[in-house]
Design a protein around this motif. Structure first.
Motif, PDB file in Angstrom:
ATOM      1  N   PRO A  95       0.798  -1.226   0.000  1.00  0.00           N
ATOM      2  CA  PRO A  95       0.000   0.000   0.000  1.00  0.00           C
ATOM      3  C   PRO A  95       0.829   1.275   0.000  1.00  0.00           C
ATOM      4  O   PRO A  95       0.295   2.357  -0.258  1.00  0.00           O
ATOM      5  N   TYR A  96       2.115   1.153   0.275  1.00  0.00           N
ATOM      6  CA  TYR A  96       2.979   2.331   0.280  1.00  0.00           C
ATOM      7  C   TYR A  96       3.463   2.716  -1.119  1.00  0.00           C
ATOM      8  O   TYR A  96       3.543   3.890  -1.453  1.00  0.00           O
ATOM      9  N   CYS A  97       3.802   1.715  -1.933  1.00  0.00           N
ATOM     10  CA  CYS A  97       4.421   2.014  -3.230  1.00  0.00           C
ATOM     11  C   CYS A  97       3.604   1.556  -4.433  1.00  0.00           C
ATOM     12  O   CYS A  97       3.814   2.041  -5.543  1.00  0.00           O
ATOM     13  N   ASN A  98       2.717   0.580  -4.260  1.00  0.00           N
ATOM     14  CA  ASN A  98       1.949   0.002  -5.364  1.00  0.00           C
ATOM     15  C   ASN A  98       2.862  -0.552  -6.456  1.00  0.00           C
ATOM     16  O   ASN A  98       2.504  -0.582  -7.626  1.00  0.00           O
ATOM     17  N   ARG A  99       4.040  -1.025  -6.070  1.00  0.00           N
ATOM     18  CA  ARG A  99       4.993  -1.551  -7.049  1.00  0.00           C
ATOM     19  C   ARG A  99       5.243  -3.044  -6.877  1.00  0.00           C
ATOM     20  O   ARG A  99       5.619  -3.725  -7.828  1.00  0.00           O
ATOM     21  N   ASN A 100       5.046  -3.574  -5.679  1.00  0.00           N
ATOM     22  CA  ASN A 100       5.439  -4.957  -5.392  1.00  0.00           C
ATOM     23  C   ASN A 100       4.274  -5.760  -4.821  1.00  0.00           C
ATOM     24  O   ASN A 100       3.503  -5.268  -3.988  1.00  0.00           O
ATOM     25  N   TYR A 101       4.185  -7.020  -5.266  1.00  0.00           N
ATOM     26  CA  TYR A 101       3.189  -7.932  -4.703  1.00  0.00           C
ATOM     27  C   TYR A 101       3.533  -8.258  -3.255  1.00  0.00           C
ATOM     28  O   TYR A 101       4.709  -8.313  -2.866  1.00  0.00           O
ATOM     29  N   THR A 102       2.492  -8.508  -2.459  1.00  0.00           N
ATOM     30  CA  THR A 102       2.685  -8.901  -1.056  1.00  0.00           C
ATOM     31  C   THR A 102       1.797 -10.103  -0.742  1.00  0.00           C
ATOM     32  O   THR A 102       1.118 -10.142   0.286  1.00  0.00           O
ATOM     33  N   PHE A 103       1.797 -11.084  -1.627  1.00  0.00           N
ATOM     34  CA  PHE A 103       0.987 -12.278  -1.420  1.00  0.00           C
ATOM     35  C   PHE A 103       1.419 -13.021  -0.152  1.00  0.00           C
ATOM     36  O   PHE A 103       2.597 -13.014   0.230  1.00  0.00           O
ATOM     37  N   THR A 104       0.449 -13.694   0.456  1.00  0.00           N
ATOM     38  CA  THR A 104       0.738 -14.611   1.558  1.00  0.00           C
ATOM     39  C   THR A 104       0.484 -16.033   1.079  1.00  0.00           C
ATOM     40  O   THR A 104      -0.594 -16.335   0.559  1.00  0.00           O
ATOM     41  N   PRO A 137       0.834  -4.336   6.257  1.00  0.00           N
ATOM     42  CA  PRO A 137       1.506  -5.274   5.342  1.00  0.00           C
ATOM     43  C   PRO A 137       2.183  -4.498   4.218  1.00  0.00           C
ATOM     44  O   PRO A 137       1.557  -3.668   3.554  1.00  0.00           O
ATOM     45  N   SER A 138       3.466  -4.730   4.029  1.00  0.00           N
ATOM     46  CA  SER A 138       4.208  -3.939   3.045  1.00  0.00           C
ATOM     47  C   SER A 138       5.346  -4.763   2.465  1.00  0.00           C
ATOM     48  O   SER A 138       5.682  -5.837   2.969  1.00  0.00           O
ATOM     49  N   CYS A 139       5.934  -4.248   1.398  1.00  0.00           N
ATOM     50  CA  CYS A 139       7.065  -4.943   0.776  1.00  0.00           C
ATOM     51  C   CYS A 139       8.351  -4.642   1.549  1.00  0.00           C
ATOM     52  O   CYS A 139       8.430  -3.692   2.334  1.00  0.00           O
ATOM     53  N   HIS A 140       9.364  -5.454   1.321  1.00  0.00           N
ATOM     54  CA  HIS A 140      10.636  -5.300   2.032  1.00  0.00           C
ATOM     55  C   HIS A 140      11.295  -3.959   1.716  1.00  0.00           C
ATOM     56  O   HIS A 140      11.874  -3.322   2.597  1.00  0.00           O
ATOM     57  N   ILE A 141      11.200  -3.529   0.461  1.00  0.00           N
ATOM     58  CA  ILE A 141      11.857  -2.273   0.078  1.00  0.00           C
ATOM     59  C   ILE A 141      11.284  -1.108   0.873  1.00  0.00           C
ATOM     60  O   ILE A 141      12.026  -0.296   1.431  1.00  0.00           O
ATOM     61  N   ARG A 268      -3.250  -4.948  -8.167  1.00  0.00           N
ATOM     62  CA  ARG A 268      -2.156  -5.288  -9.071  1.00  0.00           C
ATOM     63  C   ARG A 268      -1.108  -4.181  -9.031  1.00  0.00           C
ATOM     64  O   ARG A 268      -1.460  -2.999  -9.068  1.00  0.00           O
ATOM     65  N   PRO A 269       0.176  -4.541  -8.961  1.00  0.00           N
ATOM     66  CA  PRO A 269       1.222  -3.517  -8.944  1.00  0.00           C
ATOM     67  C   PRO A 269       1.141  -2.578 -10.138  1.00  0.00           C
ATOM     68  O   PRO A 269       0.773  -2.985 -11.250  1.00  0.00           O
ATOM     69  N   LEU A 270       1.454  -1.322  -9.881  1.00  0.00           N
ATOM     70  CA  LEU A 270       1.568  -0.266 -10.890  1.00  0.00           C
ATOM     71  C   LEU A 270       0.218   0.196 -11.440  1.00  0.00           C
ATOM     72  O   LEU A 270       0.166   0.986 -12.381  1.00  0.00           O
ATOM     73  N   SER A 271      -0.881  -0.256 -10.854  1.00  0.00           N
ATOM     74  CA  SER A 271      -2.188   0.155 -11.347  1.00  0.00           C
ATOM     75  C   SER A 271      -2.433   1.647 -11.139  1.00  0.00           C
ATOM     76  O   SER A 271      -3.150   2.276 -11.923  1.00  0.00           O
TER      77      SER A 271
END
Length: 284
Positions: A95-104, A137-141, A268-271
């Motif tokens: 939700p911070y960048c909308n660039r990376n998937y965060t599937f569980t 929930p966020s990506c590592h970057i 979806r990323p980059l939407s």
């Protein structure tokens, strides 16, 4: 990047399971463990401000909650853990960048989940280390590489459960010369906003810098806008409605490769980039 939806089932399970596992709070606590675990973003801010008034010695009495968080994110430690929470939240894009998937993903051989960013730092505010709305929930970057221990509050940055970053910002592009269709370096992408908190979030997560690496997508959208004019889109929809596409949104998602409605941007990323640029090009 849109406001994250309230997941009442996930919230209730989180509070129910952890209320019975966490030791009683120190007698100095102004709040109950239930209040802390279910605190809304505004309530988190209130608790953080109260915590700031405590002496260093009194603050240390709450450090055991931070230790409980370490157990919570270790799958084999307890029955209810971070993987279950991440699965229930079903937030599949950062939700911070909308660039990376965060599937569980949880199965017998592999486990994977997004990282949990503590919107209010667990180092400074251990009392909030397990609060539902403090676990983003966020990506590592975004979580580890960029945010690190930078201090956030609802007064300084966009809280994903409280506000929509998408509604406060807009991607735009500018060709630098006539060769932009053949040289991606000739396209400039910028994320425009006048909102102070959105500006801070943009700076923290280096969104301008990262999205410069997606100039190829902008060029592709420019090319698609030339090919898929309104009459051609209507022709395709009329030909395949009811077979390949149930509505025009399905067709436009196929053309742009992104979700194009506000409520679906987090799917979806980059939407966010795709939607904003497609609107500018009048592709959607």
């Amino acid at each position: 990047m849109t406001k994250l939806p309230l997941n009442t089932k996930a919230l209730n399970k989180h509070v129910k399971e952890l209320t019975k596992k966490i030791e009683p709070l120190p007698s100095i606590s102004k709040y109950t463990i239930k209040e802390i675990l279910e605190a809304s973003p505004e309530k988190l801010h209130e608790i953080a401000k109260w915590f700031d008034t405590l002496s260093s010695t009194k603050k240390e009495e709450f450090n055991y909650i931070k230790t409980e968080y370490s157990n919570f994110i270790t799958k084999d430690k307890i029955e209810y853990h971070g993987y279950i929470l991440a699965k229930k939240l079903n937030i599949n894009v950062c939700p911070y960048c909308n660039r990376n998937y965060t599937f569980t993903v949880i199965n017998d051989k592999e486990i994977s989940r997004p990282e949990f960013d503590h919107f209010y730092s667990k180092e400074k505010y251990p009392i909030l280390a397990l609060s539902f709305y403090n676990l983003i929930p966020s990506c590592h970057i975004c979580n580890s590489t960029l945010k690190g221990r930078e201090e956030f509050s609802i007064n300084s940055h966009i809280h994903p459960y409280l506000e929509s970053f998408h509604q406060k910002t807009k991607f735009c592009f500018k060709p630098l010369n006539a060769d932009f269709l053949h040289n991606h370096e000739s396209i400039k992408i910028r994320l425009f906003t006048t909102d102070k908190k959105a500006l801070n979030s943009k700076k923290t997560f280096k969104l301008d810098e990262f999205y410069e690496h997606h100039r190829d997508m902008v060029v592709e959208l420019i090319q698609k806008s030339a090919i898929y004019n309104e009459s051609y889109i209507d022709e395709l929809f009329n030909r395949y409605e009811g077979t390949l596409f149930k509505n025009k949104e399905d067709l436009l998602r196929l053309i742009t490769c992104g979700y194009i409605t506000d409520e679906d941007i987090n799917k979806r990323p980059l939407s966010k980039l795709i939607k904003d640029i497609s609107e500018e090009l009048k592709l959607i």
